[in-house]
Enzyme design. Structure first.
Site, PDB file in Angstrom:
ATOM      1  CE1 TYR A  55      -4.224  -1.896   1.056  1.00 46.27           C
ATOM      2  CE2 TYR A  55      -2.917  -2.953   2.253  1.00 46.27           C
ATOM      3  CZ  TYR A  55      -4.102  -2.294   1.363  1.00 46.27           C
ATOM      4  OH  TYR A  55      -5.261  -3.575   2.071  1.00 46.27           O
ATOM      5  CD  GLU A 106      -4.874  -6.578   2.920  1.00 48.25           C
ATOM      6  OE1 GLU A 106      -4.462  -5.908   3.401  1.00 48.25           O
ATOM      7  OE2 GLU A 106      -4.678  -8.095   4.079  1.00 48.25           O
ATOM      8  CD1 TRP A 132      -8.638  -3.767   1.057  1.00 51.14           C
ATOM      9  CD2 TRP A 132      -8.062  -5.665   2.330  1.00 51.14           C
ATOM     10  NE1 TRP A 132      -9.591  -3.404   2.359  1.00 51.14           N
ATOM     11  CE2 TRP A 132      -9.432  -4.982   3.262  1.00 51.14           C
ATOM     12  CE3 TRP A 132      -7.505  -7.009   2.363  1.00 51.14           C
ATOM     13  CZ2 TRP A 132      -8.767  -5.816   4.327  1.00 51.14           C
ATOM     14  CZ3 TRP A 132      -8.994  -8.011   3.875  1.00 51.14           C
ATOM     15  CH2 TRP A 132      -9.976  -6.775   4.679  1.00 51.14           C
ATOM     16  CD  GLU A 186      -9.796   0.394   6.010  1.00 55.09           C
ATOM     17  OE1 GLU A 186     -10.040  -0.872   5.516  1.00 55.09           O
ATOM     18  OE2 GLU A 186      -8.222   0.507   6.583  1.00 55.09           O
TER      19      GLU A 186
HETATM   20  C1  BGC Z   1      -5.933  -4.938   6.644  1.00 54.07           C
HETATM   21  C2  BGC Z   1      -6.808  -4.648   6.022  1.00 54.07           C
HETATM   22  C3  BGC Z   1      -7.171  -3.334   6.124  1.00 54.07           C
HETATM   23  C4  BGC Z   1      -6.510  -2.769   4.796  1.00 54.07           C
HETATM   24  C5  BGC Z   1      -7.074  -1.222   4.167  1.00 54.07           C
HETATM   25  C6  BGC Z   1      -4.085  -3.671   5.748  1.00 54.07           C
HETATM   26  O1  BGC Z   1      -3.479  -3.161   6.062  1.00 54.07           O
HETATM   27  O2  BGC Z   1      -4.836  -6.469   6.248  1.00 54.07           O
HETATM   28  O3  BGC Z   1      -7.242  -4.698   7.140  1.00 54.07           O
HETATM   29  O4  BGC Z   1      -8.585  -2.714   5.749  1.00 54.07           O
HETATM   30  O5  BGC Z   1      -5.546  -2.795   5.020  1.00 54.07           O
HETATM   31  O6  BGC Z   1      -6.659  -0.562   5.007  1.00 54.07           O
END
Ligand code: BGC
Length: 393
Positions: A262, A314, A352, A359
């Site tokens: 992310y 994710e 994801w 959230e």
């Molecule tokens: C987590 C999820 C979360 C997503 C978006 C990840 O860090 O595993 O549970 O919803 O990020 O924030």
């Protein structure tokens, strides 16, 4: 949307195109875990029915299939299976079995996470993973799942994002038990690695062929000034500490690495220490920078260091207007495809999330879903971006 665009997406046969979710974020009425407990006390937004996936899982998986997915990452809610220490709820075991069989029926590969942030209240009362003595409770839970449901699990993830969990629960104090105690954080982090290793050994005794990994949130760090020795050193230190330290502790007991991607941070060192530079460029609804090329650098780094198969467990963004999502997915897959062409063993990609979710401390506002949930009546509609998976296959 992006300056360095990749065009080519060519992924190997058998590549998994999936989506991820976690029990507490979608199921609803997970009333026996620590989150629910604090939600009722007003310390966290209420998850309530969440998106009622508990009752609507077959509709959700049908939609997943319809949009072209062939894999799902779900989590099993520990507090449902073991609401009291050593007392297992077989109605819940049956429920998860139905879920796993439904996925199988649809031809969807099943990746299952054992711990995705929440804890049964009875364990949280004993300080959860921060207390070394409680590791065995997780190991027993893992063994129970291996025996009861293991035949229906294709890929295992022991623990979701050890660093985020440690930081949010024990440094930033935004998640239960809302601690800001660095010593607790240290113990928790160490115990999570031990919990992974011990659970892995135990599961393998029951299911010798089980494929087990971790979902590891890594940050792509870049030096603000590429020629600056200081900026470069900051990148090296942060990369080691944040991305590799945990993996180094579990590498001998891990069949694959799950990468949650992310974040992209550009680091600069000045008189006040290491700073994160604010850069121009696209951002998600949560102000997270969008930088698909980061996934390429991260998988290359993981490949060089660990030589293990990698799954993207994710990757996604909050984008309520669905402005970036389609291109976001394509670009990340394109960069993965480039890494694969250079010999990196990436086996699958889980977006994801399948649907909008609860959230965590941000409640229901951020919209990550390929499938939009109308929060008034819980009806489901695939967002336009969800067509990308069919487009590229
Ligand atoms: C987590 C999820 C979360 C997503 C978006 C990840 O860090 O595993 O549970 O919803 O990020 O924030």
């Amino acid at each position: 949307m992006l300056k360095e665009k990749q065009k080519q997406i060519s992924l190997p046969d058998g590549f998994l195109f999936g989506a991820a979710s976690s029990a507490h974020q979608v199921e609803g009425e997970n009333s026996k875990n620590d989150w629910w407990f604090w939600e009722q006390k007003g310390k966290l937004p209420k998850s309530g029915l969440a998106v009622d996936h508990y009752n609507r899982f077959s509709e959700d998986f049908k939609l997943a299939k319809q949009i072209g997915l062939n894999a799902m990452r779900i989590s099993i809610e520990w507090s449902r299976i073991e609401p009291l220490p050593g007392k297992y709820d077989y109605t819940e075991v049956k429920h998860y079995k139905e879920i796993l069989l439904e996925l199988k029926r649809l031809g969807i590969t099943r990746m299952v996470t054992l711990h995705h942030y929440t804890l049964p209240v009875w364990l949280a009362e004993k300080d959860g993973f921060a207390n070394r003595k409680n590791i065995s409770a997780f190991v027993q839970f893992s063994a129970f799942i291996a025996k009861e449901l293991g035949q229906e699990i294709d890929l295992w993830v022991t623990i979701n994002e050890p660093e985020i969990f440690t930081s949010m629960t024990s440094i930033r104090g935004l998640w239960p038990p809302f601690s800001g105690n660095i010593l607790r954080a240290f113990k928790l982090f160490r115990n999570l690695a031990a919990a992974h290793n011990r659970a892995c050994t135990t599961i393998k005794k029951i299911l010798p062929n089980a494929q087990i990994g971790i979902a590891k949130n890594n940050i792509y760090y870049e030096a603000f000034k590429s020629h600056s020795w200081l900026d470069q050193s900051a990148v090296k230190i942060c990369t080691w500490f944040r991305n590799y330290l945990f993996l180094d502790k579990i590498k001998s007991r891990t069949d694959f690495i799950g990468l949650n991607y992310y974040f992209y941070n550009c680091l600069s060192v000045g008189l006040k220490g290491i700073k994160q530079k604010k850069l121009e460029g696209p951002i998600s609804d949560m102000n997270w920078r969008i930088y698909p090329k980061g996934i390429y650098y991260l998988v290359k780094g993981l490949h060089e260091r660990y030589k293990k198969p990698i799954y993207i467990t994710e990757n996604g963004l909050a984008d309520s207007k669905d402005k970036f999502r389609g291109e976001f997915i394509k670009q990340h897959l394109a960069w993965l495809s480039k890494a694969i062409s250079q010999g990196v063993n990436v086996r699958g990609y889980f977006y994801w999330s399948l649907t909008d979710t609860y959230e965590w401390h941000d409640g229901f506002k951020p919209k990550f879903g390929l499938i939009k949930i109308n929060m008034k009546n819980l009806t489901r509609t695939a967002r336009k971006s969800a067509t990308v998976f069919k487009e590229i296959q």
